[in-house]
Motif scaffolding. Structure first.
Motif, PDB file in Angstrom:
ATOM      1  N   GLU A 237       4.392  17.536  50.074  1.00  0.00           N
ATOM      2  CA  GLU A 237       3.344  17.299  49.464  1.00  0.00           C
ATOM      3  C   GLU A 237       3.049  16.744  49.852  1.00  0.00           C
ATOM      4  O   GLU A 237       0.756  17.056  49.736  1.00  0.00           O
ATOM      5  CB  GLU A 237       4.713  16.854  48.217  1.00  0.00           C
ATOM      6  N   ASP A 246      -3.297  21.508  45.515  1.00  0.00           N
ATOM      7  CA  ASP A 246      -2.925  21.559  44.530  1.00  0.00           C
ATOM      8  C   ASP A 246      -1.407  22.450  43.714  1.00  0.00           C
ATOM      9  O   ASP A 246      -1.525  23.662  43.807  1.00  0.00           O
ATOM     10  CB  ASP A 246      -3.392  21.433  42.993  1.00  0.00           C
ATOM     11  N   MET A 247      -0.582  20.682  44.011  1.00  0.00           N
ATOM     12  CA  MET A 247       1.040  21.742  44.104  1.00  0.00           C
ATOM     13  C   MET A 247       1.257  22.612  42.861  1.00  0.00           C
ATOM     14  O   MET A 247       1.691  23.433  42.550  1.00  0.00           O
ATOM     15  CB  MET A 247       1.998  21.509  44.263  1.00  0.00           C
ATOM     16  N   LYS A 248       0.549  21.969  41.540  1.00  0.00           N
ATOM     17  CA  LYS A 248       1.356  23.060  40.518  1.00  0.00           C
ATOM     18  C   LYS A 248      -0.061  24.234  40.287  1.00  0.00           C
ATOM     19  O   LYS A 248       0.992  25.335  38.602  1.00  0.00           O
ATOM     20  CB  LYS A 248       0.565  21.707  38.896  1.00  0.00           C
ATOM     21  N   THR A 249      -1.163  24.200  40.541  1.00  0.00           N
ATOM     22  CA  THR A 249      -1.645  25.529  40.305  1.00  0.00           C
ATOM     23  C   THR A 249      -1.469  26.437  41.577  1.00  0.00           C
ATOM     24  O   THR A 249      -1.904  27.617  41.160  1.00  0.00           O
ATOM     25  CB  THR A 249      -3.143  25.212  39.884  1.00  0.00           C
TER      26      THR A 249
END
Length: 268
Positions: A237, A246-249
């Motif tokens: 992270e 962006d870890m979510k995308t």
């Protein structure tokens, strides 16, 4: 306010029993009076785990406090039964004292033992006799279903091993894990939810079997593995943030590269 209550600089166990009685009495605490065995059973589990946390941290001050919280659970549950006239704290103490005396015939009797193994074997025999367990299946069924699943599996497997139902060497346990893994893959392909859960359970059970042969505590190993995952995730992270990712995308391949970088840095 409770009249004639004696405040002390140092209290003892009898005081704890008395204070618990006051809290449950008509003039005590409304919350404590409303509690039942069922309503606070989860609290007992949480307090016990907090004792384990104190032990793991080697924090004696914390251990003393958390053991007190466990004692409160004991006195609360006992007080509920005292109110019904079924048993009191002296009955609880009497029961455990008699159990300890009966299960330590090498201390309180004439039985001779040659080391820890003899003590454990005697304990198991006496326990089976006390609980009228005539078969090894009876012994297995005595392991509470409420135990953590990995712990319960380990205890049941050890009881099966005492009856001779066990692999001769670790290889049999290793092979069983691979077998169950393949069966899980087939179950997943079938999309049969019940079958998937069953095969996954079999895989976990087999993994616990391996832990017995390699003399590892499956609960502790999984706890450490989870700790390691959290630590590595925190580093991933941090790296992602530093690289404006962006870890979510981001796709899993990109994140897996960060993960491998973290693993590589740990080996340096």
């Amino acid at each position: 306010m409770i009249e004639n209550f004696e405040f002390k600089s140092k209290y003892n166990f009898d005081d704890l029993v008395y204070i618990t009685h006051i809290l449950r009495s008509p003039g005590g605490c409304p919350w404590d009076r409303e509690q039942t065995h069922e309503s606070i059973r989860r609290d007992f589990i949480e307090e016990t785990y907090e004792v384990i946390e104190a032990i793991n941290k080697k924090n004696r001050e914390m251990l003393c406090e958390e053991l007190g919280d466990v004692l409160l659970q004991v006195t609360l549950h006992t007080e509920m039964e005292t109110e019904k006239g079924s048993f009191d704290i002296d009955d609880v103490a009497d029961g455990i004292c008699k159990k300890l005396i009966n299960r330590h015939p090498h201390v309180f009797g004439e039985v001779k033992v040659d080391g820890t193994d003899d003590v454990i074997n005697n304990w198991d025999k006496i326990k089976k006799a006390e609980k009228d367990q005539k078969t090894q299946t009876d012994s297995m069924l005595s392991v509470p279903r409420e135990f953590p699943a990995l712990m319960r599996a380990d205890k049941v497997q050890k009881k099966a091993a005492k009856a001779g139902f066990d692999w001769d060497n670790p290889q049999g346990a290793f092979d069983k894990v691979l077998e169950e893994f393949e069966e899980l893959k087939v179950a997943v392909a079938s999309a049969d939810r019940e079958r998937i859960d069953e095969e996954f359970g079999d895989l976990l059970f087999s993994a616990v079997n391996v832990s017995r042969f390699i003399h590892s505590d499956s609960e502790e190993c999984l706890t450490k593995a989870t700790d390691k995952f959290i630590d590595r995730f925190a580093k991933v992270e941090k790296m992602a943030k530093e690289q404006n990712i962006d870890m979510k995308t981001a796709n899993i391949e990109e994140l897996d590269k960060l993960w491998e970088q973290v693993k590589a840095s740990e080996k340096e």
